[in-house]
Write a protein that holds these residues in place. Structure first.
Motif, PDB file in Angstrom:
ATOM      1  N   LYS A   1      -1.468 -39.044  45.958  1.00 53.37           N
ATOM      2  CA  LYS A   1      -0.651 -38.657  44.818  1.00 53.37           C
ATOM      3  C   LYS A   1       0.822 -38.864  45.163  1.00 53.37           C
ATOM      4  N   GLY A   2       1.546 -39.487  44.271  1.00 60.01           N
ATOM      5  CA  GLY A   2       2.972 -39.716  44.451  1.00 60.01           C
ATOM      6  C   GLY A   2       3.697 -39.353  43.173  1.00 60.01           C
ATOM      7  N   THR A   3       5.019 -39.394  43.197  1.00 57.96           N
ATOM      8  CA  THR A   3       5.774 -38.969  42.030  1.00 57.96           C
ATOM      9  C   THR A   3       6.576 -40.077  41.382  1.00 57.96           C
ATOM     10  N   GLY A   4       6.977 -41.072  42.132  1.00 61.57           N
ATOM     11  CA  GLY A   4       7.870 -42.084  41.584  1.00 61.57           C
ATOM     12  C   GLY A   4       9.323 -41.619  41.579  1.00 61.57           C
ATOM     13  N   ARG A   5       9.570 -40.384  41.972  1.00 58.23           N
ATOM     14  CA  ARG A   5      10.924 -39.841  42.066  1.00 58.23           C
ATOM     15  C   ARG A   5      11.202 -39.530  43.523  1.00 58.23           C
TER      16      ARG A   5
ATOM     17  N   ALA B   1      14.308 -26.930  47.003  1.00 52.33           N
ATOM     18  CA  ALA B   1      13.753 -28.277  47.165  1.00 52.33           C
ATOM     19  C   ALA B   1      12.238 -28.269  46.990  1.00 52.33           C
ATOM     20  N   ALA B   2      11.583 -27.247  47.521  1.00 46.06           N
ATOM     21  CA  ALA B   2      10.118 -27.165  47.409  1.00 46.06           C
ATOM     22  C   ALA B   2       9.692 -27.060  45.946  1.00 46.06           C
ATOM     23  N   ASP B   3      10.386 -26.232  45.162  1.00 46.75           N
ATOM     24  CA  ASP B   3      10.055 -26.118  43.741  1.00 46.75           C
ATOM     25  C   ASP B   3      10.336 -27.420  42.997  1.00 46.75           C
ATOM     26  N   PHE B   4      11.446 -28.064  43.318  1.00 46.74           N
ATOM     27  CA  PHE B   4      11.781 -29.340  42.676  1.00 46.74           C
ATOM     28  C   PHE B   4      10.732 -30.398  43.007  1.00 46.74           C
ATOM     29  N   ASN B   5      10.387 -30.508  44.286  1.00 46.87           N
ATOM     30  CA  ASN B   5       9.411 -31.519  44.693  1.00 46.87           C
ATOM     31  C   ASN B   5       8.051 -31.265  44.051  1.00 46.87           C
ATOM     32  N   GLU B   6       7.679 -30.003  43.923  1.00 52.14           N
ATOM     33  CA  GLU B   6       6.415 -29.673  43.262  1.00 52.14           C
ATOM     34  C   GLU B   6       6.493 -30.006  41.768  1.00 52.14           C
ATOM     35  N   ALA B   7       7.636 -29.740  41.144  1.00 49.47           N
ATOM     36  CA  ALA B   7       7.813 -30.085  39.728  1.00 49.47           C
ATOM     37  C   ALA B   7       7.655 -31.589  39.521  1.00 49.47           C
ATOM     38  N   CYS B   8       8.164 -32.374  40.462  1.00 43.42           N
ATOM     39  CA  CYS B   8       8.000 -33.836  40.395  1.00 43.42           C
ATOM     40  C   CYS B   8       6.536 -34.227  40.571  1.00 43.42           C
ATOM     41  N   LEU B   9       5.872 -33.574  41.506  1.00 46.86           N
ATOM     42  CA  LEU B   9       4.488 -33.912  41.833  1.00 46.86           C
ATOM     43  C   LEU B   9       3.525 -33.623  40.681  1.00 46.86           C
TER      44      LEU B   9
ATOM     45  N   GLU C   1      10.499 -34.586  28.113  1.00 51.79           N
ATOM     46  CA  GLU C   1      11.304 -33.369  28.219  1.00 51.79           C
ATOM     47  C   GLU C   1      11.284 -32.831  29.650  1.00 51.79           C
ATOM     48  N   ALA C   2      10.108 -32.815  30.250  1.00 57.91           N
ATOM     49  CA  ALA C   2       9.993 -32.341  31.633  1.00 57.91           C
ATOM     50  C   ALA C   2      10.760 -33.271  32.579  1.00 57.91           C
ATOM     51  N   GLU C   3      10.723 -34.557  32.283  1.00 55.36           N
ATOM     52  CA  GLU C   3      11.474 -35.549  33.071  1.00 55.36           C
ATOM     53  C   GLU C   3      12.986 -35.299  32.938  1.00 55.36           C
ATOM     54  N   TRP C   4      13.425 -34.964  31.747  1.00 54.78           N
ATOM     55  CA  TRP C   4      14.828 -34.651  31.484  1.00 54.78           C
ATOM     56  C   TRP C   4      15.272 -33.465  32.343  1.00 54.78           C
TER      57      TRP C   4
ATOM     58  N   LEU D   1      18.426 -31.379  36.989  1.00 57.14           N
ATOM     59  CA  LEU D   1      18.423 -30.756  38.316  1.00 57.14           C
ATOM     60  C   LEU D   1      18.988 -31.702  39.371  1.00 57.14           C
ATOM     61  N   GLU D   2      18.647 -32.981  39.292  1.00 62.46           N
ATOM     62  CA  GLU D   2      19.205 -33.946  40.249  1.00 62.46           C
ATOM     63  C   GLU D   2      20.728 -34.010  40.132  1.00 62.46           C
ATOM     64  N   SER D   3      21.241 -33.933  38.899  1.00 63.43           N
ATOM     65  CA  SER D   3      22.700 -33.922  38.707  1.00 63.43           C
ATOM     66  C   SER D   3      23.316 -32.671  39.328  1.00 63.43           C
ATOM     67  N   LEU D   4      22.655 -31.545  39.151  1.00 60.94           N
ATOM     68  CA  LEU D   4      23.144 -30.293  39.743  1.00 60.94           C
ATOM     69  C   LEU D   4      23.102 -30.355  41.268  1.00 60.94           C
ATOM     70  N   PHE D   5      22.042 -30.933  41.817  1.00 61.30           N
ATOM     71  CA  PHE D   5      21.943 -31.077  43.275  1.00 61.30           C
ATOM     72  C   PHE D   5      23.114 -31.912  43.794  1.00 61.30           C
ATOM     73  N   ASP D   6      23.402 -32.994  43.086  1.00 61.98           N
ATOM     74  CA  ASP D   6      24.497 -33.860  43.508  1.00 61.98           C
ATOM     75  C   ASP D   6      25.823 -33.102  43.452  1.00 61.98           C
TER      76      ASP D   6
END
Length: 175
Positions: free
Chosen positions: A26-30, A42-50, A131-134, A139-144
């Motif tokens: 399983k991969g995310t493409g992100r 990071a763990a929650d973000f990575n799981e959200a991507c997964l 919407e979930a992708e948005w 979140l990526e913008s906030l991380f940056d």
């Protein structure tokens, strides 16, 4: 990885291949959360991507949780109500591309955690994959903004201060 489904046809030493299929990890493409992001966020973000492809609703709920943790971790707000925490964040004048989309994470997350019905059809409104992708994009913008760019700037200032010290000069002025 190649897997074969094997069936015993009654004779102990004779096995027959019934079906062959490929299994992919399983991969995310992100990309994963940047290394500068705290591990719990990071763990929650990575799981959200997964889980995005399997459950946009689960991804949106995790994104909402991630936003709440980020706002508290960065001391943007001490409010426990996410809507009020977002108001605090907006009062701190974030870049416009983040400000304009910040409340989307909360609203889309609400559809994931609290079923809402359409006033037109009466059907429960689900979280759509886009919407979930948005949410993940925001979140990526906030991380940056909160983690990556400050870390890069600190590294550059440190290098320049070292060079200034070697030249017998004072370090850079701090705000």
């Amino acid at each position: 990885m190649r897997k074969e489904l094997v069936a015993n046809i009654g004779v102990p030493w004779v096995m027959t291949v019934v079906k062959t299929f490929m299994i992919f990890p399983k991969g995310t493409g992100r990309p994963p959360a940047p290394q500068e992001v705290p591990a719990d966020i990071a763990a929650d973000f990575n799981e959200a991507c997964l889980v995005l492809a399997d459950s946009p609703k689960a991804s949106a709920a995790l994104s909402r949780r991630c936003l709440e943790q980020l706002l508290h971790e960065r001391n943007v707000s001490t409010k426990h109500n996410l809507s009020e925490a977002i108001d605090d964040a907006l009062a701190k004048h974030l870049p416009s591309h983040i400000e304009e989309n910040l409340d989307a994470v909360r609203n889309i997350g609400l559809f994931a955690t609290h079923p809402k019905k359409s006033s037109n059809s009466g059907e429960i409104l689900d979280v759509e994959p886009g919407e979930a992708e948005w949410n993940l994009d925001v979140l990526e913008s906030l991380f940056d903004y909160y983690y990556v760019q400050p870390a890069k700037s600190a590294k550059k200032r440190e290098a320049l201060d070292k060079k200034l010290a070697e030249a017998g000069k004072k370090p850079m002025k701090k705000p």
